[in-house]
Design an enzyme around this catalytic site. Structure first.
Site, PDB file in Angstrom:
ATOM      1  N   HIS A  94       0.683  -1.210  -0.216  1.00  0.00           N
ATOM      2  CA  HIS A  94       0.006  -0.007  -0.067  1.00  0.00           C
ATOM      3  C   HIS A  94       0.712   1.331  -0.012  1.00  0.00           C
ATOM      4  O   HIS A  94       0.309   2.467   0.068  1.00  0.00           O
ATOM      5  CB  HIS A  94      -0.807   0.147   1.209  1.00  0.00           C
ATOM      6  CG  HIS A  94      -2.227   0.761   0.881  1.00  0.00           C
ATOM      7  ND1 HIS A  94      -3.065   0.257   0.380  1.00  0.00           N
ATOM      8  CD2 HIS A  94      -2.486   2.111   1.455  1.00  0.00           C
ATOM      9  CE1 HIS A  94      -4.208   1.102   0.196  1.00  0.00           C
ATOM     10  NE2 HIS A  94      -3.875   2.209   0.926  1.00  0.00           N
ATOM     11  N   ASP A 166      -7.058   4.587   9.412  1.00  0.00           N
ATOM     12  CA  ASP A 166      -8.312   4.342   8.748  1.00  0.00           C
ATOM     13  C   ASP A 166      -8.690   3.240   7.960  1.00  0.00           C
ATOM     14  O   ASP A 166      -9.870   2.726   7.803  1.00  0.00           O
ATOM     15  CB  ASP A 166      -8.616   5.798   7.909  1.00  0.00           C
ATOM     16  CG  ASP A 166      -8.644   7.136   8.597  1.00  0.00           C
ATOM     17  OD1 ASP A 166      -9.006   7.028   9.827  1.00  0.00           O
ATOM     18  OD2 ASP A 166      -8.432   8.233   8.003  1.00  0.00           O
ATOM     19  N   GLU A 282     -11.579  13.484  13.565  1.00  0.00           N
ATOM     20  CA  GLU A 282     -10.943  13.668  12.231  1.00  0.00           C
ATOM     21  C   GLU A 282     -11.849  14.884  11.620  1.00  0.00           C
ATOM     22  O   GLU A 282     -12.459  15.380  12.179  1.00  0.00           O
ATOM     23  CB  GLU A 282     -10.946  12.447  11.539  1.00  0.00           C
ATOM     24  CG  GLU A 282     -10.030  11.417  11.813  1.00  0.00           C
ATOM     25  CD  GLU A 282      -9.577  10.507  10.534  1.00  0.00           C
ATOM     26  OE1 GLU A 282     -10.151  10.878   9.582  1.00  0.00           O
ATOM     27  OE2 GLU A 282      -8.832   9.563  11.104  1.00  0.00           O
TER      28      GLU A 282
END
Length: 549
Positions: A94, A166, A282
């Protein structure tokens, strides 16, 4: 006897050809007996030379190794140490700028990729599953384990880690090599602040257990160390009782100063009793209407989308505060009262309160659900020119004016996260780098490019943002950093650079690990004599710096 020897050698050669085809695999690696698998399959080699960012292609590895134990990893690294080839540990792939790929610009060395994510076990089966200690409130997990699997394993015992990312389909070793941040960071610190112990395979092929109490220099160096000092094969993660459900709230602001004031107030409540604070804080920036209902969640109903025009907001940019309250069945009756008391202290647009209630797992796994939707439309495997910055609190309003209201225009091509964190929740002994101020913001531009023109445009915009920060003397730090010169890396690490370099020389003296980061690939290669000479002048001088054989 000579004929027999010749026949044995011929049979051995045939066996190697069957095993690895015509690929030139390092001799040292062929002598390693693995419980896992070594593959030179073209599709696997190609897959290991690209990452999620799809911005650059790495050097195809000579082979891909699928280990089932720390011993497998250690044997491969030791073979690389002896043979002069490089090793890249790959989790879920990723990374966004080739950080986990093979990139050896200065010396032309090739190497192997160690695929740490489970799924390709050999005769010895796969890597060990998560092992939960209810009494100790921790879980031991394989470095390639995905966080979603950690969550599933710990929830069986009514426990869960405290700090998250997240997106849960990331490897434990991957996030701990950066920091691991999300909306819980203000309260619990990043994931690297919630690790009790590590097993690490160093660049010499040694398997070392490290913690606060033993091999502490390696322990702190590896956390946030970008894979430069070793490969994490086991992590012991602290746990706490897991909540059952999450009250998930979004409110909107048209005034940036007010938005920041409220976010900063909420994270100042860290350490308070759970009833007196939110559990997750957030936010994101909205410069076009479509991003209120963005890919990050199915928060709003498609049949009833939120319209900016319905909010009577003034200005072209809106800011969304995203907050949650975790709760158990035992305190469900008081949750509404606690939320109401906290919301009364905030200054958002009163007509913009949007609330939903979901199981704890559904909230944590919210991005994956959106991923599945995008995959079904062919919109996931596209280039991702992401840019993640830590911005000092004192300059965040300048950043808003110059970037959100300036450079971006009225289209973003993806979510822009913005939320503050408390520096004292980060252990300064780790390798992770943050701004000098006590409070700083993550600003994450999570954009996607559907074609070449969009990719060029967004890449250019990222450069404009960085140039604006430099020209305005906004001392940002990159998260998941990417630089093209060693001087930039030295500037990034600042006061930590000398120690960071010394740790590299101690634990990966031949610089075979994590070459995709391109941190130590810009000067001359170290010879054994140079290692000894430079080490004698470092902060870590001593008897451990014997001549390396």
């Amino acid at each position: 006897m000579a004929v027999d020897t010749f026949l044995l050698l011929a049979l051995a050669m045939c066996r190697l050809i069957v095993t690895v085809g015509l690929t030139v695999v390092p001799t040292e690696l062929l002598h390693v007996e693995l419980a896992g698998q070594l593959s030179v399959d073209t599709s696997e080699v190609e897959a290991a030379s690209v990452d999620f960012g799809m911005l650059s292609k790495g050097e195809p590895p000579l082979a891909v190794v699928h280990p089932v134990s720390a011993e497998d990893v250690a044997q491969v690294v030791k073979a690389a140490y002896d043979g002069g080839f490089t090793v890249s540990a790959r989790g879920h792939g990723h990374s966004i700028n080739g950080q986990a790929l093979m990139k050896e610009r200065s010396r032309g060395r090739r190497g192997v990729v160690i695929e740490m994510v489970k799924g390709h076990g050999g005769d010895g089966g796969g890597p060990p599953p998560p092992l939960v200690s209810e009494k100790g409130k921790y879980v031991d997990v394989w470095g390639g384990e995905l966080w979603i699997e950690v969550l599933r394993a710990t929830l069986e015992h009514g426990l869960a880690p405290m700090s998250w990312t997240d997106y849960l389909y990331l490897s434990v070793g991957g996030t701990l090599s950066n920091a691991g941040i999300s909306g819980q960071t203000f309260n619990y610190g990043p994931q690297i602040s919630n690790v009790l112990e590590l097993d690490v395979v160093t660049g010499k092929g040694e398997v070392l257990t490290c913690s606060e109490d033993g091999n502490s220099e390696l322990f702190h160096g590896v956390l946030g160390g970008l894979g430069q000092f070793g490969i994490i094969t086991r992590a012991r993660i602290a746990l706490q009782p897991a909540p059952h459900r999450v009250r998930w709230i979004r409110v909107l602001y048209s005034n940036f100063s007010t938005f920041c004031k409220d976010q900063e107030f909420l994270i100042s409540l860290q350490g308070k009793h759970a009833s007196q604070r939110f559990d997750y804080v957030e936010g994101f920036v909205i410069v076009d209407e479509g991003l209120i209902n963005n890919w990050r969640s199915s928060f709003f109903s498609p049949s009833n989308p939120v319209k900016i025009t319905s909010l009577n907001a003034h200005g072209d940019v809106l800011y969304c505060l995203e907050i949650t309250k975790d709760y158990h069945q035992g305190n469900a009756d008081s949750i509404d009262e606690e939320i109401e008391a906290l919301l009364k202290k905030l200054d958002f647009i009163q007509t913009s309160v949007f609330t939903t209630d979901v199981p704890y797992v559904d909230f944590l796994d919210r991005v994956h659900k959106a991923e599945l939707k995008l995959r079904s439309k062919g919109l996931w495997d596209v280039p991702h020119p992401w840019l993640n910055l830590f911005v000092p609190k004192s300059r965040i309003k300048d950043f808003d004016k110059g970037v959100f209201k300036g450079i971006l225009g009225n289209s973003t091509s993806g979510p822009i996260l913005i939320y503050p964190m408390n520096k004292h929740k980060w252990d300064h002994r780790s390798s992770a780098v943050t701004p000098e101020e006590e409070m700083f913001y993550l600003v994450a531009f999570l954009r996607s490019a559907l074609d070449t023109e969009a990719l060029e445009y967004l890449t250019k915009q990222n450069r404009q943002i960085l140039r604006f920060c430099q020209d305005s003397e906004i001392k940002v730090k990159q998260y998941m950093p990417h630089y093209t010169t060693q001087q930039e890396w030295m500037d990034h690490f600042g006061d930590k650079w000398t120690h960071f370099q010394a740790l590299k020389m101690q634990f990966d003296p031949r610089r075979i690990l994590a070459t995709g980061q391109q941190i130590f690939q810009f000067d001359e290669p170290y010879t054994d004599d140079m290692i000894c000479s430079k080490t004698a002048n470092s902060d870590l001088e001593g008897q451990q710096w014997k001549h390396i054989k």
